[in-house]
Design a protein around this motif. Structure first.
Motif, PDB file in Angstrom:
ATOM      1  N   LYS A  10      28.986 -20.709 -11.796  1.00 43.92           N
ATOM      2  CA  LYS A  10      27.790 -20.950 -11.006  1.00 43.92           C
ATOM      3  C   LYS A  10      28.117 -21.560  -9.636  1.00 43.92           C
ATOM      4  O   LYS A  10      27.216 -22.023  -8.927  1.00 43.92           O
ATOM      5  CB  LYS A  10      26.839 -21.878 -11.775  1.00 43.92           C
ATOM      6  N   PHE A  11      29.393 -21.557  -9.271  1.00 46.83           N
ATOM      7  CA  PHE A  11      29.792 -22.115  -7.980  1.00 46.83           C
ATOM      8  C   PHE A  11      29.086 -21.382  -6.850  1.00 46.83           C
ATOM      9  O   PHE A  11      29.056 -20.160  -6.798  1.00 46.83           O
ATOM     10  CB  PHE A  11      31.311 -22.004  -7.799  1.00 46.83           C
ATOM     11  N   ASP A  12      28.507 -22.145  -5.927  1.00 51.55           N
ATOM     12  CA  ASP A  12      27.794 -21.572  -4.782  1.00 51.55           C
ATOM     13  C   ASP A  12      28.168 -22.372  -3.542  1.00 51.55           C
ATOM     14  O   ASP A  12      27.784 -23.537  -3.403  1.00 51.55           O
ATOM     15  CB  ASP A  12      26.289 -21.629  -5.027  1.00 51.55           C
ATOM     16  N   ILE A  13      28.914 -21.751  -2.627  1.00 52.55           N
ATOM     17  CA  ILE A  13      29.380 -22.456  -1.439  1.00 52.55           C
ATOM     18  C   ILE A  13      28.215 -22.923  -0.572  1.00 52.55           C
ATOM     19  O   ILE A  13      28.326 -23.921   0.156  1.00 52.55           O
ATOM     20  CB  ILE A  13      30.336 -21.555  -0.612  1.00 52.55           C
ATOM     21  N   ILE A  14      27.073 -22.235  -0.665  1.00 55.39           N
ATOM     22  CA  ILE A  14      25.899 -22.633   0.121  1.00 55.39           C
ATOM     23  C   ILE A  14      25.472 -24.057  -0.223  1.00 55.39           C
ATOM     24  O   ILE A  14      25.038 -24.818   0.644  1.00 55.39           O
ATOM     25  CB  ILE A  14      24.720 -21.655  -0.116  1.00 55.39           C
ATOM     26  N   LYS A  15      25.634 -24.420  -1.496  1.00 52.38           N
ATOM     27  CA  LYS A  15      25.249 -25.770  -1.919  1.00 52.38           C
ATOM     28  C   LYS A  15      26.167 -26.839  -1.336  1.00 52.38           C
ATOM     29  O   LYS A  15      25.821 -28.020  -1.343  1.00 52.38           O
ATOM     30  CB  LYS A  15      25.265 -25.852  -3.452  1.00 52.38           C
ATOM     31  N   TYR A  16      27.346 -26.430  -0.854  1.00 51.50           N
ATOM     32  CA  TYR A  16      28.285 -27.383  -0.279  1.00 51.50           C
ATOM     33  C   TYR A  16      27.971 -27.707   1.185  1.00 51.50           C
ATOM     34  O   TYR A  16      28.516 -28.657   1.741  1.00 51.50           O
ATOM     35  CB  TYR A  16      29.715 -26.829  -0.358  1.00 51.50           C
ATOM     36  N   LEU A  17      27.106 -26.909   1.808  1.00 48.53           N
ATOM     37  CA  LEU A  17      26.944 -27.001   3.255  1.00 48.53           C
ATOM     38  C   LEU A  17      26.002 -28.094   3.763  1.00 48.53           C
ATOM     39  O   LEU A  17      26.288 -28.696   4.809  1.00 48.53           O
ATOM     40  CB  LEU A  17      26.483 -25.642   3.797  1.00 48.53           C
ATOM     41  N   PRO A  18      24.866 -28.373   3.122  1.00 48.70           N
ATOM     42  CA  PRO A  18      23.891 -29.276   3.745  1.00 48.70           C
ATOM     43  C   PRO A  18      24.432 -30.647   4.154  1.00 48.70           C
ATOM     44  O   PRO A  18      24.231 -31.065   5.303  1.00 48.70           O
ATOM     45  CB  PRO A  18      22.811 -29.412   2.652  1.00 48.70           C
ATOM     46  N   ILE A  19      25.099 -31.353   3.250  1.00 51.33           N
ATOM     47  CA  ILE A  19      25.553 -32.710   3.588  1.00 51.33           C
ATOM     48  C   ILE A  19      26.606 -32.702   4.687  1.00 51.33           C
ATOM     49  O   ILE A  19      26.479 -33.447   5.676  1.00 51.33           O
ATOM     50  CB  ILE A  19      26.046 -33.447   2.335  1.00 51.33           C
ATOM     51  N   PRO A  20      27.674 -31.889   4.595  1.00 53.46           N
ATOM     52  CA  PRO A  20      28.636 -31.851   5.711  1.00 53.46           C
ATOM     53  C   PRO A  20      27.995 -31.444   7.033  1.00 53.46           C
ATOM     54  O   PRO A  20      28.323 -32.020   8.076  1.00 53.46           O
ATOM     55  CB  PRO A  20      29.660 -30.811   5.253  1.00 53.46           C
ATOM     56  N   ILE A  21      27.085 -30.471   6.999  1.00 50.29           N
ATOM     57  CA  ILE A  21      26.452 -30.018   8.232  1.00 50.29           C
ATOM     58  C   ILE A  21      25.612 -31.128   8.855  1.00 50.29           C
ATOM     59  O   ILE A  21      25.689 -31.399  10.064  1.00 50.29           O
ATOM     60  CB  ILE A  21      25.582 -28.765   7.977  1.00 50.29           C
ATOM     61  N   VAL A  22      24.815 -31.797   8.045  1.00 55.37           N
ATOM     62  CA  VAL A  22      23.973 -32.879   8.561  1.00 55.37           C
ATOM     63  C   VAL A  22      24.834 -34.009   9.117  1.00 55.37           C
ATOM     64  O   VAL A  22      24.608 -34.501  10.240  1.00 55.37           O
ATOM     65  CB  VAL A  22      23.042 -33.424   7.454  1.00 55.37           C
ATOM     66  N   PHE A  23      25.849 -34.423   8.353  1.00 57.04           N
ATOM     67  CA  PHE A  23      26.690 -35.536   8.789  1.00 57.04           C
ATOM     68  C   PHE A  23      27.457 -35.196  10.061  1.00 57.04           C
ATOM     69  O   PHE A  23      27.450 -35.964  11.030  1.00 57.04           O
ATOM     70  CB  PHE A  23      27.676 -35.920   7.683  1.00 57.04           C
ATOM     71  N   LEU A  24      28.119 -34.043  10.083  1.00 60.08           N
ATOM     72  CA  LEU A  24      28.910 -33.656  11.249  1.00 60.08           C
ATOM     73  C   LEU A  24      28.015 -33.359  12.457  1.00 60.08           C
ATOM     74  O   LEU A  24      28.419 -33.618  13.604  1.00 60.08           O
ATOM     75  CB  LEU A  24      29.783 -32.447  10.917  1.00 60.08           C
ATOM     76  N   PHE A  25      26.804 -32.849  12.226  1.00 57.93           N
ATOM     77  CA  PHE A  25      25.865 -32.639  13.328  1.00 57.93           C
ATOM     78  C   PHE A  25      25.474 -33.966  13.965  1.00 57.93           C
ATOM     79  O   PHE A  25      25.391 -34.074  15.194  1.00 57.93           O
ATOM     80  CB  PHE A  25      24.615 -31.908  12.825  1.00 57.93           C
ATOM     81  N   LEU A  26      25.238 -34.974  13.138  1.00 54.65           N
ATOM     82  CA  LEU A  26      24.895 -36.295  13.672  1.00 54.65           C
ATOM     83  C   LEU A  26      26.051 -36.879  14.466  1.00 54.65           C
ATOM     84  O   LEU A  26      25.853 -37.512  15.513  1.00 54.65           O
ATOM     85  CB  LEU A  26      24.495 -37.238  12.530  1.00 54.65           C
ATOM     86  N   MET A  27      27.289 -36.682  13.981  1.00 54.71           N
ATOM     87  CA  MET A  27      28.466 -37.149  14.714  1.00 54.71           C
ATOM     88  C   MET A  27      28.576 -36.424  16.055  1.00 54.71           C
ATOM     89  O   MET A  27      28.854 -37.050  17.088  1.00 54.71           O
ATOM     90  CB  MET A  27      29.734 -36.897  13.891  1.00 54.71           C
ATOM     91  N   LEU A  28      28.355 -35.117  16.035  1.00 59.31           N
ATOM     92  CA  LEU A  28      28.425 -34.328  17.264  1.00 59.31           C
ATOM     93  C   LEU A  28      27.309 -34.725  18.230  1.00 59.31           C
ATOM     94  O   LEU A  28      27.543 -34.850  19.443  1.00 59.31           O
ATOM     95  CB  LEU A  28      28.309 -32.833  16.927  1.00 59.31           C
ATOM     96  N   LEU A  29      26.129 -34.932  17.718  1.00 57.28           N
ATOM     97  CA  LEU A  29      24.996 -35.333  18.547  1.00 57.28           C
ATOM     98  C   LEU A  29      25.271 -36.669  19.221  1.00 57.28           C
ATOM     99  O   LEU A  29      24.956 -36.860  20.410  1.00 57.28           O
ATOM    100  CB  LEU A  29      23.725 -35.427  17.684  1.00 57.28           C
ATOM    101  N   ASN A  30      25.869 -37.576  18.486  1.00 57.43           N
ATOM    102  CA  ASN A  30      26.229 -38.883  19.034  1.00 57.43           C
ATOM    103  C   ASN A  30      27.223 -38.731  20.181  1.00 57.43           C
ATOM    104  O   ASN A  30      27.075 -39.341  21.248  1.00 57.43           O
ATOM    105  CB  ASN A  30      26.821 -39.752  17.928  1.00 57.43           C
TER     106      ASN A  30
END
Length: 313
Positions: A10-30
């Motif tokens: 049942k591995f789904d790479i899509i489920k891995y994306l939200p937290i890294p994307i949100v965190f790294l987006f905030l770092m980039l935005l900063n």
């Protein structure tokens, strides 16, 4: 084994994306805000410390990462349906002795090197110790810094190492990508502004070290211990006016920073020695396969069953 055990049917790479994307987006935005608005990070931090005090600024800077740690662990457990143990280690249970061993080795090294620097060039330091602020600092640091460093280790050496490794079927790709991401995460730190982007080599190299010990040791325990010791000792022992951790520590470094041999020393001498020490303690072998081998995409229970079956043929 550490990467492979995160894989199920049942591995789904899509489920891995939200937290890294949100965190790294905030770092980039900063970072973008700092560049576009031409913000002097060091001056801004000094103003905040003058207004609120070093301990409150430290707590406020660590709190979001502590919250992210809780969110990440809950996401892994309830969305990815993965145990925290399997995010931490390939062993049957988390090996706390490994965490404390890595913490102890790096803490002793950090204290020893700071003491050597202090006694060799005492004019570069001033005594910054004040009992009450230091006691408050110790309480904040002992609780919050391990949460901050644990979030970074679970995100990069655990969650992303496993997710990228499974998605690409390459341990080396997972190692390189997570090391680069870890290094670039620090791009908005005050010391980068002070010493230049070359300092990113140190952060990327540190990420590479932590990724190597994670893959070689089949778990993040050593990385958790090392990272916690590195940040905790830095916060309690010595501070300066140009680092990300500006605290009511025992010492204050007054020297002018320079991006030279101080960056290369850990990368070409200290870190390789540390790898040698860990490899001797934990008897690491088969380096090439563990660091550059393919990730076999078969659920762990099937691998185990097949291996057991082959053993009886």
């Amino acid at each position: 084994m550490f990467i492979e055990q995160a894989y199920t049917k049942k591995f789904d790479i899509i489920k891995y994306l939200p937290i890294p994307i949100v965190f790294l987006f905030l770092m980039l935005l900063n970072y973008v805000a700092i560049v576009v608005m031409d913000i002097d990070v060091d001056t801004l931090m000094q103003q905040q410390i003058a207004l609120k005090g070093a301990n409150e600024v430290l707590f406020e800077s660590l709190l979001p990462l502590a919250i992210f740690l809780v969110i990440l662990l809950l996401w892994v457990k309830f969305v990815n349906k993965q145990s925290i143990r399997s995010l931490t280690t390939a062993r049957a249970k988390v090996d706390w002795s490994r965490i404390f061993t890595a913490f102890g080795i790096w803490a002793v090294f950090s204290v020893a090197t700071t003491a050597m620097a202090y006694f060799s060039t005492p004019e570069s330091f001033e005594i910054n110790f004040r009992p009450v602020p230091f006691a408050i600092l110790a309480c904040i640091s002992i609780i919050m810094i391990p949460m901050q460093t644990s979030f970074e280790e679970y995100l990069f050496r655990g969650y992303l190492m496993q997710g990228i490794g499974i998605a690409t079927r390459s341990k080396l790709t997972a190692l390189i990508v997570t090391s680069l991401m870890f290094g670039l995460m620090h791009i908005a730190n005050p010391e980068i502004e002070k010493m230049g982007y070359i300092l990113l080599l140190y952060y990327i190299g540190t990420g590479l070290l932590l990724g190597i010990i994670t893959l070689m040791d089949d778990g993040v325990e050593l990385a958790l211990g090392f990272h916690a010791a590195n940040n905790l000792i830095a916060a309690l022992l010595v501070t300066s006016d140009w680092t990300a951790l500006q605290t009511d520590s025992i010492l204050k470094d007054k020297s002018e920073p320079s991006a030279g041999f101080d960056i290369l020393l850990p990368l070409i001498i200290i870190y390789p020695i540390l790898l040698l020490i860990f490899s001797r303690i934990y008897k690491w072998t088969n380096w090439k396969e563990k660091l550059t081998g393919r990730v076999h995409l078969k659920p762990l229970n099937e691998i185990t069953i097949n291996q057991i079956g082959e053993g009886h043929e």
